[in-house]
Design a protein around this motif. Structure first.
Motif, PDB file in Angstrom:
ATOM      1  N   SER A   1     -10.608 -11.073  34.847  1.00 44.07           N
ATOM      2  CA  SER A   1     -11.267 -11.753  35.961  1.00 44.07           C
ATOM      3  C   SER A   1     -10.835 -13.214  35.930  1.00 44.07           C
ATOM      4  N   VAL A   2     -10.921 -13.869  37.083  1.00 41.88           N
ATOM      5  CA  VAL A   2     -10.711 -15.323  37.113  1.00 41.88           C
ATOM      6  C   VAL A   2     -12.026 -16.033  37.400  1.00 41.88           C
ATOM      7  N   THR A   3     -13.096 -15.273  37.599  1.00 44.69           N
ATOM      8  CA  THR A   3     -14.401 -15.846  37.911  1.00 44.69           C
ATOM      9  C   THR A   3     -15.166 -16.093  36.617  1.00 44.69           C
ATOM     10  N   PRO A   4     -15.504 -17.348  36.299  1.00 36.87           N
ATOM     11  CA  PRO A   4     -16.149 -17.628  35.006  1.00 36.87           C
ATOM     12  C   PRO A   4     -17.387 -16.779  34.730  1.00 36.87           C
ATOM     13  N   SER A   5     -18.229 -16.553  35.734  1.00 34.76           N
ATOM     14  CA  SER A   5     -19.440 -15.769  35.491  1.00 34.76           C
ATOM     15  C   SER A   5     -19.101 -14.336  35.115  1.00 34.76           C
ATOM     16  N   ARG A   6     -18.058 -13.767  35.724  1.00 37.17           N
ATOM     17  CA  ARG A   6     -17.670 -12.395  35.407  1.00 37.17           C
ATOM     18  C   ARG A   6     -16.966 -12.327  34.058  1.00 37.17           C
ATOM     19  N   ILE A   7     -16.198 -13.350  33.728  1.00 39.01           N
ATOM     20  CA  ILE A   7     -15.567 -13.392  32.403  1.00 39.01           C
ATOM     21  C   ILE A   7     -16.648 -13.330  31.327  1.00 39.01           C
ATOM     22  N   ARG A   8     -17.713 -14.102  31.533  1.00 37.66           N
ATOM     23  CA  ARG A   8     -18.808 -14.109  30.563  1.00 37.66           C
ATOM     24  C   ARG A   8     -19.581 -12.787  30.597  1.00 37.66           C
ATOM     25  N   GLU A   9     -19.810 -12.259  31.789  1.00 40.65           N
ATOM     26  CA  GLU A   9     -20.536 -10.990  31.930  1.00 40.65           C
ATOM     27  C   GLU A   9     -19.811  -9.866  31.203  1.00 40.65           C
ATOM     28  N   ASN A  10     -18.491  -9.809  31.346  1.00 35.82           N
ATOM     29  CA  ASN A  10     -17.717  -8.728  30.736  1.00 35.82           C
ATOM     30  C   ASN A  10     -17.700  -8.800  29.214  1.00 35.82           C
ATOM     31  N   PHE A  11     -18.024  -9.968  28.669  1.00 34.48           N
ATOM     32  CA  PHE A  11     -18.051 -10.135  27.217  1.00 34.48           C
ATOM     33  C   PHE A  11     -19.425  -9.794  26.629  1.00 34.48           C
ATOM     34  N   ALA A  12     -20.446  -9.833  27.474  1.00 37.15           N
ATOM     35  CA  ALA A  12     -21.828  -9.651  27.001  1.00 37.15           C
ATOM     36  C   ALA A  12     -22.203  -8.169  26.997  1.00 37.15           C
ATOM     37  N   VAL A  13     -21.543  -7.420  26.139  1.00 39.77           N
ATOM     38  CA  VAL A  13     -21.722  -5.962  26.152  1.00 39.77           C
ATOM     39  C   VAL A  13     -22.257  -5.432  24.826  1.00 39.77           C
ATOM     40  N   THR A  14     -22.880  -6.317  24.053  1.00 40.24           N
ATOM     41  CA  THR A  14     -23.554  -5.862  22.842  1.00 40.24           C
ATOM     42  C   THR A  14     -25.060  -5.807  23.116  1.00 40.24           C
ATOM     43  N   GLY A  15     -25.805  -5.262  22.150  1.00 41.40           N
ATOM     44  CA  GLY A  15     -27.256  -5.227  22.290  1.00 41.40           C
ATOM     45  C   GLY A  15     -27.791  -4.036  23.048  1.00 41.40           C
ATOM     46  N   PHE A  16     -26.920  -3.118  23.427  1.00 39.87           N
ATOM     47  CA  PHE A  16     -27.396  -1.875  24.052  1.00 39.87           C
ATOM     48  C   PHE A  16     -26.360  -0.788  23.795  1.00 39.87           C
ATOM     49  N   ASP A  17     -26.825   0.451  23.811  1.00 40.30           N
ATOM     50  CA  ASP A  17     -25.943   1.605  23.641  1.00 40.30           C
ATOM     51  C   ASP A  17     -26.236   2.620  24.728  1.00 40.30           C
ATOM     52  N   LEU A  18     -25.182   3.234  25.230  1.00 39.23           N
ATOM     53  CA  LEU A  18     -25.340   4.338  26.163  1.00 39.23           C
ATOM     54  C   LEU A  18     -25.716   5.605  25.386  1.00 39.23           C
ATOM     55  N   THR A  19     -26.550   6.421  25.986  1.00 38.14           N
ATOM     56  CA  THR A  19     -26.910   7.692  25.357  1.00 38.14           C
ATOM     57  C   THR A  19     -25.763   8.692  25.531  1.00 38.14           C
ATOM     58  N   ASP A  20     -25.818   9.770  24.761  1.00 36.71           N
ATOM     59  CA  ASP A  20     -24.803  10.816  24.912  1.00 36.71           C
ATOM     60  C   ASP A  20     -24.788  11.363  26.332  1.00 36.71           C
ATOM     61  N   ASP A  21     -25.956  11.508  26.924  1.00 36.25           N
ATOM     62  CA  ASP A  21     -26.030  12.023  28.292  1.00 36.25           C
ATOM     63  C   ASP A  21     -25.408  11.043  29.284  1.00 36.25           C
ATOM     64  N   GLU A  22     -25.633   9.759  29.064  1.00 33.94           N
ATOM     65  CA  GLU A  22     -25.054   8.758  29.964  1.00 33.94           C
ATOM     66  C   GLU A  22     -23.527   8.735  29.848  1.00 33.94           C
ATOM     67  N   ILE A  23     -23.041   8.856  28.616  1.00 34.76           N
ATOM     68  CA  ILE A  23     -21.585   8.919  28.428  1.00 34.76           C
ATOM     69  C   ILE A  23     -21.028  10.164  29.114  1.00 34.76           C
ATOM     70  N   ALA A  24     -21.722  11.279  28.987  1.00 36.41           N
ATOM     71  CA  ALA A  24     -21.272  12.515  29.631  1.00 36.41           C
ATOM     72  C   ALA A  24     -21.266  12.377  31.150  1.00 36.41           C
ATOM     73  N   THR A  25     -22.260  11.678  31.674  1.00 34.66           N
ATOM     74  CA  THR A  25     -22.310  11.455  33.124  1.00 34.66           C
ATOM     75  C   THR A  25     -21.087  10.671  33.590  1.00 34.66           C
ATOM     76  N   ILE A  26     -20.750   9.606  32.850  1.00 34.88           N
ATOM     77  CA  ILE A  26     -19.583   8.800  33.227  1.00 34.88           C
ATOM     78  C   ILE A  26     -18.299   9.605  33.023  1.00 34.88           C
ATOM     79  N   ASP A  27     -18.243  10.383  31.952  1.00 35.53           N
ATOM     80  CA  ASP A  27     -17.083  11.261  31.738  1.00 35.53           C
ATOM     81  C   ASP A  27     -16.868  12.193  32.935  1.00 35.53           C
TER      82      ASP A  27
END
Length: 268
Positions: free
Chosen positions: A226-252
């Motif tokens: 991204s070139v947008t500072p807010s999105r650059i920061r948003e894309n880095f803030a991906v700790t502190g939560f986990d997807l469930t197996d069902d959620e991963i399967a849904t995205i799969d």
């Protein structure tokens, strides 16, 4: 995460594909200030100099950074690849890169084996810490592995919920090659999917954060851009939560052969 030659690469990096050269330094500066330590560029992007300028201005120790660049398709071949690497180093203003990739196999030209021998020499000479490929199909990987020398450390491929490239991921895993996802958000098209929106709402996160988390939990290296500072920061803030197996399967389950870039089998 650790590559097959024992060196570590940050699992979450910052990509600069299609970032205009005059905007690259600012975008990479924001990424480095945010906490990214892995930056992915390419000779073909024509923005290596901007990456190098941001790295130099950051004042960060070189050993804290992981810099990837890629060989442009017209420079494939043994001697031309070696010269092109020198040109990339000059553009970046660096003494070495951490990962050097063949950008595309361009199979009709049939130069990627000679090119791989050039990258293997750069690796043997200590000018790169790891070598790999991008957009290689299983048959291309098997051919390189069959040479009996260095096996690619990374295969960087288009990979997102709409195009999951499972056959290539399996071939990578079989050979001990790390899978790295480019266009991991499908140029943002996948972020509008209702299933992803619902998962994002459940975690009080954005759709982009959910898709990046999906990649990370399945062991892939991922390089959102991204070139947008807010999105650059948003894309880095991906700790502190986990997807469930069902959620991963849904995205799969969102696979729909939704390729956004060229097909490596026919792109020459």
């Amino acid at each position: 995460m650790q590559l097959n030659n024992g060196i570590d690469i940050p699992q979450l990096g910052f990509g600069v594909w299609q970032v205009p050269p005059d905007e690259t330094a600012a975008a990479v500066t924001t990424a480095l200030e945010t906490g990214y330590r892995s930056i992915d560029t390419a000779a073909g992007y024509q923005n290596e100099a901007g990456v190098g300028a941001a790295v130099k201005a950051s004042g960060l120790p070189r050993d804290e950074l992981f810099i990837t660049t890629k060989l442009a398709n017209p420079d494939q071949g043994y001697d031309t690849a070696l010269r092109a690497f020198d040109a990339s180093l000059a553009q970046l203003g660096l003494e070495h890169v951490d990962l050097y990739l063949i950008h595309w196999p361009t199979p009709a030209r049939d130069l990627y084996v000679d090119t791989w021998r050039a990258l293997s020499k750069l690796y043997a000479d200590g000018r790169v810490r790891a070598i790999g490929v991008s957009n290689f199909l299983p048959e291309h990987l098997e051919r390189l592995a069959g040479l009996g020398g260095v096996v690619p450390a990374v295969n960087q491929i288009e990979l997102h919920p709409a195009l999951q490239q499972r056959e290539i991921q399996e071939a990578n895993a079989k050979l001990g090659i790390a899978t790295e996802a480019w266009s991991p958000l499908a140029r943002s098209t996948i972020l509008k999917d209702p299933a992803i929106a619902a998962i994002a709402s459940a975690h009080d996160r954005t759709p982009a954060q959910v898709v990046i988390r999906w990649h990370l939990q399945q062991g892939r290296i991922v390089i959102p851009k991204s070139v947008t500072p807010s999105r650059i920061r948003e894309n880095f803030a991906v700790t502190g939560f986990d997807l469930t197996d069902d959620e991963i399967a849904t995205i799969d389950g969102l696979e729909n052969d939704g390729r956004t870039g060229p097909n490596p089998a026919t792109f020459n």
